[in-house]
Design a protein around this motif. Structure first.
Motif, PDB file in Angstrom:
ATOM      1  N   ILE A   1       6.041  -1.588  -3.164  1.00  0.00           N
ATOM      2  CA  ILE A   1       5.006  -1.436  -2.230  1.00  0.00           C
ATOM      3  C   ILE A   1       4.693   0.218  -2.114  1.00  0.00           C
ATOM      4  CG2 ILE A   1       4.382  -1.611   0.128  1.00  0.00           C
ATOM      5  CD1 ILE A   1       6.211  -3.910   0.383  1.00  0.00           C
ATOM      6  N   GLU A   2       5.591   0.919  -1.859  1.00  0.00           N
ATOM      7  CA  GLU A   2       5.286   2.337  -1.889  1.00  0.00           C
ATOM      8  C   GLU A   2       4.685   2.741  -3.331  1.00  0.00           C
ATOM      9  OE1 GLU A   2       7.474   6.579  -0.901  1.00  0.00           O
ATOM     10  OE2 GLU A   2       8.716   5.035  -1.829  1.00  0.00           O
ATOM     11  N   ALA A   3       5.149   2.310  -4.429  1.00  0.00           N
ATOM     12  CA  ALA A   3       4.573   2.683  -5.541  1.00  0.00           C
ATOM     13  C   ALA A   3       3.130   2.136  -5.604  1.00  0.00           C
ATOM     14  CB  ALA A   3       5.525   2.038  -6.783  1.00  0.00           C
TER      15      ALA A   3
ATOM     16  N   LEU B   1      -6.466  -2.177  -1.198  1.00  0.00           N
ATOM     17  CA  LEU B   1      -5.095  -2.640  -1.674  1.00  0.00           C
ATOM     18  C   LEU B   1      -4.183  -2.847  -0.386  1.00  0.00           C
ATOM     19  CD1 LEU B   1      -2.944  -3.028  -3.889  1.00  0.00           C
ATOM     20  CD2 LEU B   1      -2.259  -0.957  -3.501  1.00  0.00           C
ATOM     21  N   SER B   2      -3.801  -4.285   0.120  1.00  0.00           N
ATOM     22  CA  SER B   2      -3.266  -4.428   1.291  1.00  0.00           C
ATOM     23  C   SER B   2      -2.068  -5.146   0.993  1.00  0.00           C
ATOM     24  CB  SER B   2      -4.182  -5.096   2.373  1.00  0.00           C
ATOM     25  OG  SER B   2      -5.144  -4.239   2.620  1.00  0.00           O
TER      26      SER B   2
ATOM     27  N   ARG C   1       3.385 -10.255  -1.016  1.00  0.00           N
ATOM     28  CA  ARG C   1       1.900 -10.735  -1.511  1.00  0.00           C
ATOM     29  C   ARG C   1       0.952  -9.804  -0.542  1.00  0.00           C
ATOM     30  NH1 ARG C   1       0.877 -16.546   0.273  1.00  0.00           N
ATOM     31  NH2 ARG C   1      -0.742 -16.280  -1.353  1.00  0.00           N
ATOM     32  N   GLY C   2      -0.114  -9.796  -1.267  1.00  0.00           N
ATOM     33  CA  GLY C   2      -1.352  -9.011  -0.658  1.00  0.00           C
ATOM     34  C   GLY C   2      -2.730  -9.372  -1.381  1.00  0.00           C
ATOM     35  N   THR C   3      -3.507  -8.302  -1.060  1.00  0.00           N
ATOM     36  CA  THR C   3      -4.925  -8.672  -1.539  1.00  0.00           C
ATOM     37  C   THR C   3      -5.333  -7.096  -2.221  1.00  0.00           C
ATOM     38  OG1 THR C   3      -5.911  -8.002   0.336  1.00  0.00           O
ATOM     39  CG2 THR C   3      -5.491 -10.216  -0.005  1.00  0.00           C
ATOM     40  N   VAL C   4      -6.182  -7.356  -3.239  1.00  0.00           N
ATOM     41  CA  VAL C   4      -7.116  -6.286  -3.778  1.00  0.00           C
ATOM     42  C   VAL C   4      -8.490  -6.553  -3.634  1.00  0.00           C
ATOM     43  CG1 VAL C   4      -7.539  -4.881  -5.930  1.00  0.00           C
ATOM     44  CG2 VAL C   4      -5.216  -5.676  -5.330  1.00  0.00           C
TER      45      VAL C   4
END
Length: 190
Positions: free
Chosen positions: A7-9, A26-27, A53-56
């Motif tokens: 996540i950090e990267a 980017l979330s 999981r996330g979104t772009v």
């Protein structure tokens, strides 16, 4: 630990390798490790799996491609470094919505004839979000537009986003919408 580093990267990559002039959201919206409901898997047990999981969102398909490639590399490298397994899925959702120039000018003129020149805002900033109509615009020329839902200062739900628990559709705008569409069809048929 690998998930936290990933996540950090992800965010570090976006900050250092994507042009800051590009609109990119980017979330990381979900992370799940272990089973907090299962008492047999106490806090002293290291979970076998972690899901992130996330979104772009971006207006640039080349950046979508770049992020897909580079985020997968980040996961793969961190997993290899720590000796873990990984899988990476980057689902392409909605494409970028781009209005066609001629159809946009046509719609603007119809809108101005419907509600008055001063009531048509044409200098909106792009909106980072997802819209089904983007698929249609990839197949045929067209224009996506928005019809206002309220007036500032009148207590009508104009400040509440559509996807919110406080959104309340302003029924009075329906007549404006119908008038616009009737005028659009009549103008097109002329």
């Amino acid at each position: 630990l690998v998930a936290a580093r990933a996540i950090e990267a992800f965010h570090s990559y976006k900050a250092r390798h994507i042009d800051p002039a590009e609109a990119v959201v980017l979330s990381i919206t979900q992370i799940q490790a272990g089973d907090p409901i299962n008492d047999r898997q106490g806090v002293h047990i290291t979970p076998e799996e972690v899901y992130i999981r996330g979104t772009v969102y971006t207006f640039n398909d080349a950046i979508r491609d770049q992020l897909q490639t580079e985020l997968e590399k980040i996961v793969r490298h961190l997993s290899d470094l720590e000796g873990t397994q990984h899988s990476f899925t980057y689902e392409r959702g909605y494409p970028v919505l781009i209005n066609n120039k001629a159809e946009t000018e046509f719609a603007i003129n119809v809108a101005r004839n419907t509600v008055g020149y001063e009531n048509v805002q044409v200098d909106m900033s792009p909106i980072v979000g997802a819209e089904d109509f983007a698929f249609m615009l990839r197949e045929t020329p067209g224009c996506y537009l928005m019809i206002g839902n309220g007036l500032e200062g009148e207590g009508i739900a104009c400040h509440n986003p559509v996807h919110s628990t406080t959104y309340d559709f302003n029924d009075e705008t329906s007549t404006t919408g119908v008038a616009f569409w009737v005028n659009l069809v009549e103008s097109y048929l002329d």
